[in-house]
Design a protein around this motif. Structure first.
Motif, PDB file in Angstrom:
ATOM      1  N   GLU A   1      -0.233   1.519   1.506  1.00 30.50           N
ATOM      2  CA  GLU A   1      -1.516   2.199   1.700  1.00 30.50           C
ATOM      3  C   GLU A   1      -1.834   2.484   3.170  1.00 30.50           C
ATOM      4  O   GLU A   1      -2.822   3.158   3.477  1.00 30.50           O
ATOM      5  N   THR A   2      -1.031   1.991   4.098  1.00 32.39           N
ATOM      6  CA  THR A   2      -1.241   2.287   5.513  1.00 32.39           C
ATOM      7  C   THR A   2      -0.994   3.767   5.777  1.00 32.39           C
ATOM      8  O   THR A   2       0.030   4.315   5.369  1.00 32.39           O
ATOM      9  N   ASP A   3      -1.924   4.414   6.463  1.00 30.18           N
ATOM     10  CA  ASP A   3      -1.752   5.830   6.827  1.00 30.18           C
ATOM     11  C   ASP A   3      -0.907   5.892   8.096  1.00 30.18           C
ATOM     12  O   ASP A   3      -1.424   5.916   9.208  1.00 30.18           O
TER      13      ASP A   3
ATOM     14  N   GLY B   1       4.982   4.089  -0.075  1.00 37.89           N
ATOM     15  CA  GLY B   1       3.849   4.835   0.457  1.00 37.89           C
ATOM     16  C   GLY B   1       4.238   5.674   1.667  1.00 37.89           C
ATOM     17  O   GLY B   1       3.823   6.836   1.799  1.00 37.89           O
TER      18      GLY B   1
ATOM     19  N   GLN C   1       4.295   9.835   2.138  1.00 35.15           N
ATOM     20  CA  GLN C   1       3.611  10.487   3.251  1.00 35.15           C
ATOM     21  C   GLN C   1       4.570  11.363   4.053  1.00 35.15           C
ATOM     22  O   GLN C   1       4.209  12.469   4.471  1.00 35.15           O
TER      23      GLN C   1
END
Length: 203
Positions: free
Chosen positions: A122-124, A192, A196
């Motif tokens: 979930e880290t951008d 994730g 991205q």
């Protein structure tokens, strides 16, 4: 011949041998669970507590393998970043540390930038790209060699390198991933980060 009652008595909990089991909780606490007859006890295992931390199995072997992405861009784990012989052999001048909780080993010898990030799906991670890419680009303009590392050199640092290749060298995701994977086969960005990167569209 034993009667049924005698056989059942043979399996009575009062006649079971004492058993102990080590359990590591998600928080990293090591417990020694002991069952003796019908009694059950759970106590901290101080002997193993220091060895098993954070709920993960620790790997104490050194990973000094460095992926040469381009002549000015290298990718590794923290082990290589803390090995002065490796750094000197590869003519490293700049170190980009994207780990969490890893100190910069030789601040008097190299130019460092620390961008702490967590290796969580979930880290951008793309939010960290601009400052990372700026540091790499500045080093390149100074004819420097940048080593990018996180803890294991598998997810965060690999994602930053792949993103840089896409943004600055105009590679597609597949091309950038292939370059990084060929240079350092153990890379594997978390799911994730992969998603991205696949949808990353550098301006």
């Amino acid at each position: 011949m034993n009667s049924l009652a005698q056989e059942i008595a043979g399996f009575s909990t009062s006649r079971l041998r004492k058993q102990s089991t080590r359990v590591t909780t998600a928080s990293g606490q090591v417990l020694l669970e002991t069952r003796s007859g019908a009694d059950y006890h759970s106590t901290p295992d101080t002997e193993r507590q220091s060895a098993d931390t954070c709920g993960f199995v620790q790997d104490f072997s050194l990973d000094l393998q460095v992926g040469i992405i381009t002549p000015f861009l290298l990718l590794s784990s923290q082990d290589a970043a803390h090995d002065i012989d490796t750094l000197k052999k590869l003519k490293v001048t700049h170190v980009l540390n994207v780990a969490f909780g890893v100190e910069n080993a030789f601040p008097e010898l190299f130019t460092y930038k620390t961008v702490s990030m967590l290796d969580l799906p979930e880290t951008d991670i793309t939010a960290y790209f601009p400052e990372c890419f700026e540091f790499i680009t500045q080093a390149r303009q100074q004819d420097g060699v940048v080593l990018v590392h996180c803890n294991a050199g598998v997810s965060r640092s690999a994602s930053v390198v792949i993103g840089f290749l896409m943004s600055e060298l105009k590679m597609s995701f597949d091309e950038a991933f292939s370059v990084a994977k060929t240079s350092r086969p153990q890379i594997q960005p978390n799911p994730g980060f992969l998603q991205q990167l696949k949808t990353y569209n550098p301006a």
